[in-house]
Design a protein around this motif. Structure first.
Motif, mmCIF file in Angstrom:
data_model
loop_
_atom_site.group_PDB
_atom_site.id
_atom_site.type_symbol
_atom_site.label_atom_id
_atom_site.label_comp_id
_atom_site.label_asym_id
_atom_site.label_seq_id
_atom_site.Cartn_x
_atom_site.Cartn_y
_atom_site.Cartn_z
ATOM 1 N N UNK A 12 47.908 38.907 48.480
ATOM 2 C CA UNK A 12 48.479 39.957 48.918
ATOM 3 C C UNK A 12 49.449 40.120 50.289
ATOM 4 N N UNK A 13 48.242 39.404 51.127
ATOM 5 C CA UNK A 13 49.059 39.307 52.631
ATOM 6 C C UNK A 13 49.975 38.475 52.384
ATOM 7 N N UNK A 14 50.014 36.705 52.131
ATOM 8 C CA UNK A 14 51.040 35.985 51.244
ATOM 9 C C UNK A 14 52.402 36.609 50.691
ATOM 10 N N UNK A 15 52.398 37.274 49.649
ATOM 11 C CA UNK A 15 53.101 37.417 49.121
ATOM 12 C C UNK A 15 53.467 38.829 49.270
ATOM 13 N N UNK A 16 52.672 39.690 50.173
ATOM 14 C CA UNK A 16 53.406 40.942 50.261
ATOM 15 C C UNK A 16 53.243 42.300 48.973
ATOM 16 N N UNK A 17 52.309 41.508 48.312
ATOM 17 C CA UNK A 17 51.484 42.854 47.377
ATOM 18 C C UNK A 17 50.319 43.392 47.742
ATOM 19 N N UNK A 18 49.848 44.338 46.560
ATOM 20 C CA UNK A 18 48.778 45.361 46.975
ATOM 21 C C UNK A 18 47.702 45.710 46.119
ATOM 22 N N UNK A 19 47.448 44.755 45.430
ATOM 23 C CA UNK A 19 46.845 45.014 43.906
ATOM 24 C C UNK A 19 46.024 43.642 44.229
ATOM 25 N N UNK A 20 46.011 43.020 44.160
ATOM 26 C CA UNK A 20 45.454 41.770 43.914
ATOM 27 C C UNK A 20 44.422 41.749 43.969
ATOM 28 N N UNK A 21 43.733 42.261 45.771
ATOM 29 C CA UNK A 21 42.500 41.995 45.659
ATOM 30 C C UNK A 21 41.929 43.005 44.586
ATOM 31 N N UNK A 22 42.117 44.257 44.370
ATOM 32 C CA UNK A 22 41.054 44.799 43.140
ATOM 33 C C UNK A 22 41.319 43.620 42.446
ATOM 34 N N UNK A 23 41.961 43.124 41.972
ATOM 35 C CA UNK A 23 41.973 42.128 40.818
ATOM 36 C C UNK A 23 40.975 41.310 40.857
ATOM 37 N N UNK A 24 40.921 40.647 42.251
ATOM 38 C CA UNK A 24 40.337 39.857 42.288
ATOM 39 C C UNK A 24 38.927 40.024 42.412
ATOM 40 N N UNK A 25 38.511 41.815 42.869
ATOM 41 C CA UNK A 25 37.842 42.115 42.641
ATOM 42 C C UNK A 25 36.435 42.086 41.172
ATOM 43 N N UNK A 26 37.919 42.588 40.521
ATOM 44 C CA UNK A 26 37.454 42.815 39.321
ATOM 45 C C UNK A 26 37.217 41.573 38.860
ATOM 46 N N UNK A 27 37.612 40.422 38.570
ATOM 47 C CA UNK A 27 37.627 39.295 38.096
ATOM 48 C C UNK A 27 35.751 38.481 38.701
#
Length: 55
Positions: A12-27
């Motif tokens: 998220x920090x690298x790509x400037x997004x805000x949803x990948x942390x939630x995807x990572x937690x779910x994975x």
């Protein structure tokens, strides 16, 4: 969950997004459930005694 959430946060920090942390937690939660399920539903090895048998 922590490791995959941390990876998602970093992406998220690298790509400037805000949803990948939630995807990572779910994975991470999904992989944890899968590994727990696989561990306890594994067929007993015929060469080794199982834990529920008396020696």
């Amino acid at each position: 969950m922590f490791v995959y959430g941390l990876i998602g946060w970093g992406l998220d920090r690298w790509l400037g997004t805000s949803f990948l942390v939630a995807v990572g937690i779910l994975l991470g939660a999904g992989f944890g459930l899968y590994m727990t399920f696989a561990r306890f539903n594994r067929a007993a090895d015929p060469g080794q005694p199982s834990a529920d048998q008396d020696s």
